[in-house]
Write a protein that holds these residues in place. Structure first.
Motif, PDB file in Angstrom:
ATOM      1  N   THR A  30      38.531  45.751  45.419  1.00  0.00           N
ATOM      2  CA  THR A  30      38.882  45.387  44.043  1.00  0.00           C
ATOM      3  C   THR A  30      39.094  46.622  43.171  1.00  0.00           C
ATOM      4  O   THR A  30      39.871  46.588  42.211  1.00  0.00           O
ATOM      5  CB  THR A  30      37.800  44.499  43.407  1.00  0.00           C
ATOM      6  OG1 THR A  30      36.538  45.164  43.420  1.00  0.00           O
ATOM      7  CG2 THR A  30      37.666  43.171  44.151  1.00  0.00           C
ATOM      8  N   ALA A  33      43.062  48.955  43.272  1.00  0.00           N
ATOM      9  CA  ALA A  33      44.259  48.829  42.433  1.00  0.00           C
ATOM     10  C   ALA A  33      44.184  49.751  41.219  1.00  0.00           C
ATOM     11  O   ALA A  33      45.178  50.379  40.838  1.00  0.00           O
ATOM     12  CB  ALA A  33      44.428  47.382  41.985  1.00  0.00           C
ATOM     13  N   THR A  34      42.995  49.857  40.620  1.00  0.00           N
ATOM     14  CA  THR A  34      42.813  50.725  39.456  1.00  0.00           C
ATOM     15  C   THR A  34      43.007  52.191  39.836  1.00  0.00           C
ATOM     16  O   THR A  34      43.688  52.950  39.130  1.00  0.00           O
ATOM     17  CB  THR A  34      41.418  50.516  38.849  1.00  0.00           C
ATOM     18  OG1 THR A  34      41.267  49.138  38.487  1.00  0.00           O
ATOM     19  CG2 THR A  34      41.218  51.375  37.625  1.00  0.00           C
ATOM     20  N   PRO A  89      45.439  44.107  46.580  1.00  0.00           N
ATOM     21  CA  PRO A  89      46.152  44.540  45.378  1.00  0.00           C
ATOM     22  C   PRO A  89      46.166  46.058  45.248  1.00  0.00           C
ATOM     23  O   PRO A  89      45.151  46.726  45.435  1.00  0.00           O
ATOM     24  CB  PRO A  89      45.347  43.888  44.244  1.00  0.00           C
ATOM     25  CG  PRO A  89      44.773  42.651  44.864  1.00  0.00           C
ATOM     26  CD  PRO A  89      44.456  43.029  46.288  1.00  0.00           C
ATOM     27  N   GLU A 265      38.196  42.864  40.069  1.00  0.00           N
ATOM     28  CA  GLU A 265      39.450  42.476  39.438  1.00  0.00           C
ATOM     29  C   GLU A 265      39.565  40.962  39.481  1.00  0.00           C
ATOM     30  O   GLU A 265      39.119  40.325  40.438  1.00  0.00           O
ATOM     31  CB  GLU A 265      40.645  43.117  40.158  1.00  0.00           C
ATOM     32  CG  GLU A 265      40.715  44.622  40.039  1.00  0.00           C
ATOM     33  CD  GLU A 265      40.886  45.099  38.601  1.00  0.00           C
ATOM     34  OE1 GLU A 265      41.399  44.327  37.759  1.00  0.00           O
ATOM     35  OE2 GLU A 265      40.488  46.237  38.320  1.00  0.00           O
ATOM     36  N   ASP A 266      40.156  40.385  38.464  1.00  0.00           N
ATOM     37  CA  ASP A 266      40.247  38.925  38.412  1.00  0.00           C
ATOM     38  C   ASP A 266      41.601  38.401  38.893  1.00  0.00           C
ATOM     39  O   ASP A 266      41.951  37.249  38.643  1.00  0.00           O
ATOM     40  CB  ASP A 266      39.972  38.431  36.989  1.00  0.00           C
ATOM     41  CG  ASP A 266      40.925  39.018  35.956  1.00  0.00           C
ATOM     42  OD1 ASP A 266      41.828  39.784  36.352  1.00  0.00           O
ATOM     43  OD2 ASP A 266      40.762  38.720  34.757  1.00  0.00           O
ATOM     44  N   ASP A 267      42.352  39.270  39.617  1.00  0.00           N
ATOM     45  CA  ASP A 267      43.674  38.831  40.075  1.00  0.00           C
ATOM     46  C   ASP A 267      43.593  37.762  41.157  1.00  0.00           C
ATOM     47  O   ASP A 267      44.592  37.135  41.494  1.00  0.00           O
ATOM     48  CB  ASP A 267      44.504  40.020  40.572  1.00  0.00           C
ATOM     49  CG  ASP A 267      43.722  40.960  41.452  1.00  0.00           C
ATOM     50  OD1 ASP A 267      42.731  40.507  42.062  1.00  0.00           O
ATOM     51  OD2 ASP A 267      44.074  42.145  41.517  1.00  0.00           O
ATOM     52  N   PHE A 268      42.390  37.540  41.737  1.00  0.00           N
ATOM     53  CA  PHE A 268      42.254  36.500  42.749  1.00  0.00           C
ATOM     54  C   PHE A 268      41.820  35.171  42.129  1.00  0.00           C
ATOM     55  O   PHE A 268      41.645  34.181  42.836  1.00  0.00           O
ATOM     56  CB  PHE A 268      41.247  36.922  43.828  1.00  0.00           C
ATOM     57  CG  PHE A 268      39.867  37.223  43.301  1.00  0.00           C
ATOM     58  CD1 PHE A 268      38.918  36.224  43.223  1.00  0.00           C
ATOM     59  CD2 PHE A 268      39.523  38.494  42.892  1.00  0.00           C
ATOM     60  CE1 PHE A 268      37.649  36.492  42.739  1.00  0.00           C
ATOM     61  CE2 PHE A 268      38.264  38.776  42.410  1.00  0.00           C
ATOM     62  CZ  PHE A 268      37.323  37.764  42.332  1.00  0.00           C
ATOM     63  N   GLN A 271      44.960  30.901  37.432  1.00  0.00           N
ATOM     64  CA  GLN A 271      45.050  30.780  35.976  1.00  0.00           C
ATOM     65  C   GLN A 271      45.690  29.455  35.569  1.00  0.00           C
ATOM     66  O   GLN A 271      46.455  28.851  36.322  1.00  0.00           O
ATOM     67  CB  GLN A 271      45.881  31.945  35.402  1.00  0.00           C
ATOM     68  CG  GLN A 271      45.333  33.329  35.727  1.00  0.00           C
ATOM     69  CD  GLN A 271      43.963  33.585  35.138  1.00  0.00           C
ATOM     70  OE1 GLN A 271      43.692  33.237  33.993  1.00  0.00           O
ATOM     71  NE2 GLN A 271      43.077  34.187  35.933  1.00  0.00           N
ATOM     72  N   GLU A 521      34.405  38.873  32.263  1.00  0.00           N
ATOM     73  CA  GLU A 521      35.435  39.764  31.736  1.00  0.00           C
ATOM     74  C   GLU A 521      34.876  41.150  31.448  1.00  0.00           C
ATOM     75  O   GLU A 521      35.555  42.165  31.625  1.00  0.00           O
ATOM     76  CB  GLU A 521      36.033  39.152  30.458  1.00  0.00           C
ATOM     77  CG  GLU A 521      37.387  39.749  30.042  1.00  0.00           C
ATOM     78  CD  GLU A 521      37.273  41.118  29.387  1.00  0.00           C
ATOM     79  OE1 GLU A 521      38.229  41.920  29.489  1.00  0.00           O
ATOM     80  OE2 GLU A 521      36.220  41.408  28.760  1.00  0.00           O
TER      81      GLU A 521
END
Length: 550
Positions: A30, A33-34, A89, A265-268, A271, A521
């Motif tokens: 996670t 990506a950053t 990611p 990361e919250d991309d998984f 939404q 968050e």
């Protein structure tokens, strides 16, 4: 004020690169990506080629990527590596190494490391050999890159080693390429985990423990030795939480240079409408499997709760969770409770009779086993099954609390659910992770990421990060004080929190889920990555002092 030093190249190695084993995989995958965004293709992960000739589903090999360097590494260092991208990611570059040829040289390598830094490998056993040879090979690969691309001390290069399994790489770099700054992160001290796992009181007596002495008592000499030496010799030593930092100071005689808490990361996380659809599908699957297993329908408002993680019965608080369910079952519940225990056990495979009933609903399950979704090798000596029987759970319709034991890895192909853990987690109403030994605790963090309120303890790094004081479940994360000897009180408080949550109406539940999301968050990597920036700065500053630069 001194200038902040930023790395130009970042090498990071772990046994869990492209190898999903536990929480460290989540940390690295996670965060990638950053880091890839700030260091595009100058971030290189190194992991073990545990798949060898078989395709690795987490790794995309690219034969032409760094082809010349690959050939150089083979010719000059005798190491077979595969180069490609980690399928996560950010798609960072990943190098997988077949370290097994080094096993023939392990005694020579152990002798060399003993002479260099004093690591005691004489008492090694189990996974120590493979881990150490993998770690050593990562050091060779980093040196190979450094030499092939003709980097110098003018290049700001850091090499980051995770857990004791990679420490031999740090020792190799310190001797072979001192121009590279080294970092070492312990995600949990080997001796601390062993003390807790052997049912010794870790916290009340922590100040009385001597790490070296305990390593002899618990037959952990070599692992403890390599971890302690790495902590003392690298340019920057880090750990993931304050509670583990205290443990390091006592058991490794070394205070971490910086605490690097675990973000995500919250991309998984789905939404909008997709989230609602995924939650609906998860709940339908969970209810269908449960009803097929039990042989009757659940009430429409049944509360679905769960715990998950590695099968560490005491350390992960599985024992305490089961005891809380027994206490809960004696209360005047207004709702049915279905508790899923999702911890991989020793299984033969999925239950064929259950699969048959799922595929053909007219064929009812003809079995006395109404608890497990998969077939265990040894029901009699399984801790979860023993507790279920000890507490007289029978999963009859008359019992308000039901238990479903899922002893399989939930990778989307377990044969019963055929959904990933995340694709089931999203369907839960509440999760419980009452850990006794938990340096960080990704499972409760993942839970709130999916807006699922969770209960944890202040013995987990995540629990302490949320609140240093106990707090109720209405806050989104319930935090319970836990010590060496208050297990029954913890179980009682968990039961009370679940009981309270079960009584909430839909409006209150929405508020609690929202509070859980707000906490999640705050733990995104964009808020936590600065701790790593600080660690890199410390490592490079200490490297410069060693080399008398600046």
């Amino acid at each position: 004020m001194s200038k902040t030093l930023n790395p130009e190249y970042i090498f990071e190695t772990s046994w869990e690169v492209c190898n999903m084993v536990g929480g460290i995989y989540t940390v690295l995958s996670t965060r990638a990506a950053t880091l890839q965004q700030s260091h595009p293709d100058k971030l290189i992960f190194i992991g073990p080629d545990v798949w060898l000739d078989k395709p690795n589903p987490l790794f995309e090999e690219i034969p032409d990527l760094y082809k010349d360097w690959k050939e150089f590494t083979d010719a000059e260092y005798g190491l077979k590596i595969r180069i490609g991208r980690w399928d996560i990611p950010g798609k960072p570059i990943a190098v997988l190494v077949n370290f097994l040829p080094l096993m023939a040289q392990k005694n020579e390598i152990y002798g060399r490391v003993w002479e260099l830094v004093g690591v005691n490998s004489i008492a090694a056993y189990g996974d120590y050999d493979e881990s150490s040879m993998f770690g050593y090979s990562t050091g060779m690969i980093i040196e190979s890159y450094y030499r092939f691309f003709k980097l110098t001390s003018d290049n700001q290069v850091v090499a980051h080693f995770n857990e004791w399994m990679t420490t031999f790489g740090a020792f190799y770099i310190q001797n072979g390429v001192p121009e590279i700054a080294t970092l070492f992160t312990t995600h949990a001290t080997s001796i601390g985990r062993s003390i807790a796992g052997n049912h010794k009181p870790l916290y009340d007596y922590l100040a009385e423990y001597n790490g070296d002495q305990m390593s002899y008592e618990l037959n952990m000499v070599s692992k403890h030795s390599t971890e302690k030496v790495a902590a003392h010799t690298v340019d920057c030593f880090t750990t993931v939480s304050e509670i583990t930092g205290i443990e390091c100071e006592q058991l490794l005689d070394k205070k971490p240079d910086v605490i690097t808490p675990n973000g995500f990361e919250d991309d998984f996380v789905p939404q909008g409408k997709n989230f609602a659809q995924k939650r609906k599908e998860a709940r339908e699957t969970l209810r269908k499997v449960t009803e097929t297993l039990l042989g009757y329908e659940l009430s429409s408002d049944a509360l679905l709760i769960s715990t998950a993680g590695r099968y560490e019965y005491k350390n992960k608080g599985i024992d305490t969770f089961l005891e809380s369910l027994k206490i809960l079952s004696e209360k005047e519940l207004t709702k049915e409770i279905v508790a899923f225990i999702m911890v991989p056990g020793h299984i033969k495979g999925s239950r064929l009779d259950l699969i048959s009933s799922l595929q053909h609903p007219e064929i009812k399950l003809d079995s006395t086993n109404r608890f497990t979704t998969h077939e265990l090798y040894d029901y009699y000596n399984d801790n979860v099954m023993s507790a279920i029987h000890w507490f007289h759970f029978n999963n009859q319709a008359s019992q308000r609390v039901k238990i479903v034991f899922v002893p399989s890895y939930l990778n989307g192909a377990d044969g019963v659910f055929n959904k990933s853990y995340y694709d089931l987690l999203i369907g839960m109403d509440l999760t419980v992770f009452p850990s006794y030994y938990e340096p960080w605790g990704y499972t409760p963090l993942e839970s709130v990421a999916f807006a699922v309120p969770t209960i944890t303890t202040d013995l987990s790094g995540f629990g302490q990060w949320v609140s240093h004081n106990p707090q109720p479940i209405k806050n989104g994360v319930g935090v319970i004080h836990r010590s060496d000897y208050n297990g029954y009180l913890v179980a009682t408080q968990i039961a009370e929190m679940i009981f309270d949550f079960a009584a909430y109406d839909e409006t209150e539940i929405k508020k609690v889920r929202k509070r859980a999301s707000v906490i999640a968050e705050k733990a995104l990597w964009k808020h936590f990555i600065h701790f790593y920036d600080n660690a890199y700065h410390i490592a490079l500053t200490n490297r410069n002092k060693r080399l008398s630069i600046g």
